[in-house]
Enzyme design. Structure first.
Site, PDB file in Angstrom:
ATOM      1  N   TYR A  49       0.740  -1.313   0.155  1.00 52.33           N
ATOM      2  CA  TYR A  49      -0.025   0.232   0.128  1.00 52.33           C
ATOM      3  C   TYR A  49       0.993   1.442  -0.046  1.00 52.33           C
ATOM      4  O   TYR A  49       1.929   1.220   0.847  1.00 52.33           O
ATOM      5  CB  TYR A  49      -0.815  -0.117   1.276  1.00 52.33           C
ATOM      6  CG  TYR A  49      -1.704   1.083   1.257  1.00 52.33           C
ATOM      7  CD1 TYR A  49      -3.144   1.088   0.463  1.00 52.33           C
ATOM      8  CD2 TYR A  49      -1.785   2.253   2.155  1.00 52.33           C
ATOM      9  CE1 TYR A  49      -4.074   2.277   0.553  1.00 52.33           C
ATOM     10  CE2 TYR A  49      -2.532   3.557   2.323  1.00 52.33           C
ATOM     11  CZ  TYR A  49      -3.748   3.238   1.385  1.00 52.33           C
ATOM     12  OH  TYR A  49      -4.679   4.085   1.477  1.00 52.33           O
ATOM     13  N   PHE A 106      -5.445   9.356  -3.266  1.00 55.63           N
ATOM     14  CA  PHE A 106      -4.440   9.039  -4.122  1.00 55.63           C
ATOM     15  C   PHE A 106      -3.673   7.945  -3.426  1.00 55.63           C
ATOM     16  O   PHE A 106      -2.710   8.320  -2.613  1.00 55.63           O
ATOM     17  CB  PHE A 106      -3.451  10.336  -4.295  1.00 55.63           C
ATOM     18  CG  PHE A 106      -2.597  10.372  -5.405  1.00 55.63           C
ATOM     19  CD1 PHE A 106      -3.064  10.888  -6.738  1.00 55.63           C
ATOM     20  CD2 PHE A 106      -1.327   9.864  -5.205  1.00 55.63           C
ATOM     21  CE1 PHE A 106      -2.148  10.711  -7.689  1.00 55.63           C
ATOM     22  CE2 PHE A 106      -0.401   9.616  -6.143  1.00 55.63           C
ATOM     23  CZ  PHE A 106      -0.723  10.078  -7.417  1.00 55.63           C
ATOM     24  N   GLU A 107      -4.170   6.855  -4.035  1.00 52.13           N
ATOM     25  CA  GLU A 107      -3.252   5.412  -3.265  1.00 52.13           C
ATOM     26  C   GLU A 107      -2.960   4.667  -4.430  1.00 52.13           C
ATOM     27  O   GLU A 107      -3.629   4.647  -5.588  1.00 52.13           O
ATOM     28  CB  GLU A 107      -4.112   5.134  -2.277  1.00 52.13           C
ATOM     29  CG  GLU A 107      -5.619   4.360  -2.721  1.00 52.13           C
ATOM     30  CD  GLU A 107      -6.406   3.955  -1.633  1.00 52.13           C
ATOM     31  OE1 GLU A 107      -6.082   3.752  -0.479  1.00 52.13           O
ATOM     32  OE2 GLU A 107      -7.606   3.575  -2.225  1.00 52.13           O
ATOM     33  N   ILE A 108      -2.043   3.808  -4.163  1.00 53.05           N
ATOM     34  CA  ILE A 108      -1.870   2.649  -5.050  1.00 53.05           C
ATOM     35  C   ILE A 108      -1.752   1.355  -4.134  1.00 53.05           C
ATOM     36  O   ILE A 108      -1.194   1.663  -2.848  1.00 53.05           O
ATOM     37  CB  ILE A 108      -0.334   2.952  -5.517  1.00 53.05           C
ATOM     38  CG1 ILE A 108      -0.241   1.713  -6.726  1.00 53.05           C
ATOM     39  CG2 ILE A 108       0.772   3.051  -4.659  1.00 53.05           C
ATOM     40  CD1 ILE A 108       1.016   2.175  -7.668  1.00 53.05           C
TER      41      ILE A 108
END
Length: 148
Positions: A49, A106-108
């Protein structure tokens, strides 16, 4: 929205062939080129994450979240990793929550984590407590006073 993003988007049939996702909101501007494949980086470096910022949560929107998390931990210690992030989320070993909130716009992430047994049990427990419906509603009904 929070319930869907927390428990269902990664189950969607169109996402099943994929392991990673990158949430990027409309009108995001990058001020530099991304010169590498972030998904390959995550896979090569065993990352699960990533996020850009953490903020202080508005406590009124989550009155029972921490007690619910603590209840889950007590009832399901087998799902708590020994190298967890409790020190990042609490200054007193988990007794209280410091309101550190991952800004998820705004995440991955690796969807295999969300699809895993531990997270699924955690989400189901949170969902069974109703907070996604009742606590998030305070965001919707909040109206700032004039002049704020």
């Amino acid at each position: 929205m929070c319930r869907f993003n927390s428990g269902f988007f990664f189950r969607h049939e169109l996402l099943q062939p994929y392991r990673y996702y990158w949430r990027v909101e409309p009108e995001v501007k990058f001020f530099c080129d991304v010169t590498y494949d972030p998904f390959k980086f995550m896979e090569a470096n065993n990352k699960v994450y990533g996020f850009t910022i953490s903020l202080v949560e508005w406590e009124a929107t989550i009155p029972t979240l921490w007690s619910t998390v603590k209840e889950f931990i007590v009832n399901n210690p087998e799902y708590v990793s020994p190298d967890n992030s409790i020190g990042y989320l609490s200054g007193d070993h988990g007794e209280s929550y410091n309101l550190c909130h991952y800004w998820s716009n705004f995440e991955i992430a690796d969807m295999d984590f969300w699809r895993g047994e531990a997270y699924q049990k955690f989400f189901e427990f949170l969902d069974s407590k109703g907070g996604f419906y009742y606590e998030a509603s305070s965001i919707i009904i909040y109206r700032p006073s004039p002049g704020r």
